[in-house]
Design a protein around this motif. Structure first.
Motif: not given
Lengths: 290, 366
Positions: B310-330
């Motif tokens: 959960n981080s701010y990048v260039g004024g935007m909030l960037r959230i990285v989620f992890t799915l149960p199978d380990g894949r990431e959703v940004i």
């Protein structure tokens, strides 16, 4: 000047490291030149050597029409040599520079190999080729180009051939060096802006490889005044160049002061040419060599 | 497909290889008069080769290049009504700014007064008045860039080719030059064919983008179209943040496809308007980061995920989620979302129309 007083210590080490170089240059270059310069202002002794009488006669003698003619002939030959080596050497260096790097090596070897053999031996080789009953005449007779052997050896032409042959690498190498450094996207830009191949060559390529050509001018022109053994061997002693004149004065006529004066004038000419080169190219180094 | 009068440049099935390595594998394209078109791709995708073929600096192995309806495939570069701005600018180092800009006019033996007048005009256009006597090495990168532009447009070419012209400039100057190039293009009405590997640049400037990959055109379209409807997973990944989901297509109804994800959950995606989406087969769809939603009261479907970052990048909030199978959703979104904490279990969803199928067999198209 103020800065040099605060020199860091390691500069002293650097100084001692290059000291042998200075000593060497002093002993083997500077003092001999000084010796020649001094001698050129002294009077010739009766048999050989010099007296300690100062004179400008040695320089006055240069204006004798016979010697002036020698200078003139020498310069004429040097110009002809430079012109021909440029016409032959530029295309050679150009195509060598444009070859893919892998294929340059062989050509470079061909250019450099003659340097591994004694120059005299190579000139004797030319004598065999150019002789009246030599290889070239044999070939021309065989092809039916001529029906009687032509005298080539011991002519002005033979000396010119020898000069061009000996000095060609000194034109090829600097031209090659400047062609190799060429940014070819500039030629593409020129073509893109409407230049045909010839226009692109004359407005861009030639202009940007000019330092190489000028460097070649200097490296060919300067030695071509002094290569006395070429005119001795190929010209049969009939063609007198400044180099021959100096050799004759020092070794045969035993007029050391006049020989020294001739050397000083030749050196002055050389410096003038190098000075001109620097002025034109704004560079201290000769392209492709130093 | 397009009105012939409008087409200024046409590529027909261009093939080119270097030493046995294929670089261009049969590309075709029509470019309209006055268009700003960008070739976007990573290095080695063949975009520079395409540009060099159009300029005449390279000959295609097969295929034709048509400029204003005339076949110029075998025409040398100096006889083509096309000019190039080279990546390194290729300013002539032995000529001053004026001579560089007036070079093409001098070649065409235009009268001296005329040359002077037009060079002056160009210097004004690129805001370099008073720099005429400078040598290229006395200029800054941005100024050299302007000289290169002036030199290339003085002849009013029908197409201007730009090979990563801003690549050597720093970010701020690049942004400024982007605006300027765009302004210039509008003012001169010249067709711009622009090459870049910078997706942001492509999106900011272009009327149309051609996404290139391995010597092929992946997709050609307006920036919004390419962003919202990427046709392949390559395009989806190359432009913007793409979240790719693969699952089994179970049902298609009312323009909405239900896809069963590996986790067993069902998600919705828009049924494609063109292309074939077979039932009971695996298919991949793409959801842009800003379209990933959380925390609705009654979502139509939900995909469970863990907040990993959960981080701010260039004024935007960037959230990285992890799915149960380990894949990431940004996901990226504007504003403060204090209710999303790291380590928290959330459920994700999106609007069906924001999920676009990619890598489909194109029926008849392309």
């Amino acid at each position: 000047m103020k800065l040099s007083q605060k020199r860091p210590r390691r500069d002293h080490t650097a100084f001692f490291m290059v000291l042998p170089l200075y000593v060497f240059t002093l002993i083997f270059v500077f003092f001999p030149l000084l010796y020649i310069l001094g001698m050129s202002f002294l009077k010739k002794d009766v048999l050989w050597g010099v007296t300690n009488e100062l004179t400008l006669d040695n320089y006055r003698m240069l204006f004798d029409p016979v010697y002036l003619k020698t200078f003139f002939d020498s310069l004429k030959l040097a110009f002809a040599t430079t012109a021909i080596t440029t016409l032959v050497g530029y295309p050679f260096g150009y195509f060598m520079g444009k070859l893919p790097p892998k294929r340059r090596g062989g050509l470079m070897l061909l250019v450099v190999v003659p340097f591994w053999t004694n120059a005299l031996v190579r000139i004797y080789g030319w004598m065999i080729i150019l002789r009246t009953k030599g290889v070239l005449n044999g070939l021309l007779l065989g092809l039916g180009v001529i029906d009687r052997p032509v005298k080539i050896l011991y002519t002005y032409g033979a000396v010119l051939i020898g000069m061009v042959y000996s000095l060609l690498p000194f034109m090829i190498l600097p031209v090659y060096s400047s062609v190799e450094k060429m940014d070819w996207s500039l030629v593409e830009a020129s073509r893109d802006l409407g230049a045909n191949a010839a226009e692109a060559f004359f407005t861009v390529t030639l202009k940007l490889t000019l330092p190489g050509v000028l460097s070649g001018f200097v490296l060919v022109f300067v030695p071509s005044i002094g290569l006395f053994f070429l005119s001795d061997l190929l010209g049969g002693g009939k063609i007198m160049l400044v180099g021959n004149l100096i050799k004759n004065q020092l070794l045969e006529a035993r007029n050391w002061p006049f020989g020294a004066a001739l050397s000083v004038v030749m050196m002055a000419m050389t410096l003038l040419i190098i000075g001109l080169y620097r002025k034109v190219t704004h560079s201290k180094d000769l392209e492709g060599f130093f | 497909m397009e009105n012939n009068q409008d087409v200024i440049l046409e590529l027909r099935d261009i093939v080119k290889g270097f030493g046995g390595t294929p670089v261009l594998q049969g590309i075709s394209l029509c470019i309209r008069r006055g268009e700003f078109i960008t070739f976007l791709g990573s290095s080695g995708c063949g975009k520079t080769t395409t540009l060099r073929i159009i300029a005449g600096l390279e000959t295609p192995d097969s295929g034709r290049v048509l400029l204003g309806g005339t076949d110029v495939t075998d025409t040398p570069p100096n006889l083509r009504d096309v000019n190039t701005i080279f990546q390194n600018y290729a300013l002539f180092p032995h000529m001053n700014v004026e001579q560089n800009i007036g070079y093409s006019l001098r070649l065409r033996r235009v009268a001296k007064d005329e040359i002077r007048r037009r060079v002056e005009e160009m210097l004004r256009l690129v805001q370099l008045e008073g720099f005429g006597r400078r040598m290229p090495h006395e200029l800054s990168g941005g100024q050299r860039q302007r000289v290169a532009i002036a030199r290339a447009v003085i002849n009013n070419p029908s197409v201007l080719l730009l090979d990563e012209p801003l690549g050597a400039l720093d970010l701020q100057l690049r942004r400024q030059m982007q605006q300027e190039l765009k302004r210039l293009q509008k003012k001169l009405g010249i067709t711009f064919l622009y090459i870049t590997h910078d997706q942001e640049e492509a999106i900011n400037m272009s009327d149309r983008i051609v996404v290139m990959n391995e010597g092929r055109f992946e997709q050609i379209g307006a920036p919004a179209e390419i962003y919202d409807h990427p046709r392949t997973s390559f395009v989806a990944r190359f432009i913007g943040t793409a979240n790719l989901f693969t699952g089994m297509v179970e049902e298609i109804r009312d323009g909405v496809a239900s896809v069963r994800l590996p986790s067993g959950e069902v998600a919705y995606a828009a049924a494609p308007e063109e292309g074939v989406l077979p039932l009971d087969r695996e298919a991949t769809f793409c959801v842009r980061g800003e379209n990933i939603l959380t925390g609705a009261d009654k979502p139509p479907f939900s995909v469970s995920a863990l907040v990993a970052e959960n981080s701010y990048v260039g004024g935007m909030l960037r959230i990285v989620f992890t799915l149960p199978d380990g894949r990431e959703v940004i996901s990226s979104r504007q504003g403060v979302h204090a209710h999303i904490r790291q380590g928290e279990q959330v459920s994700l969803h999106w609007r069906a129309q924001d999920a676009v199928f990619v890598d489909l067999d194109q029926e008849g198209a392309k």
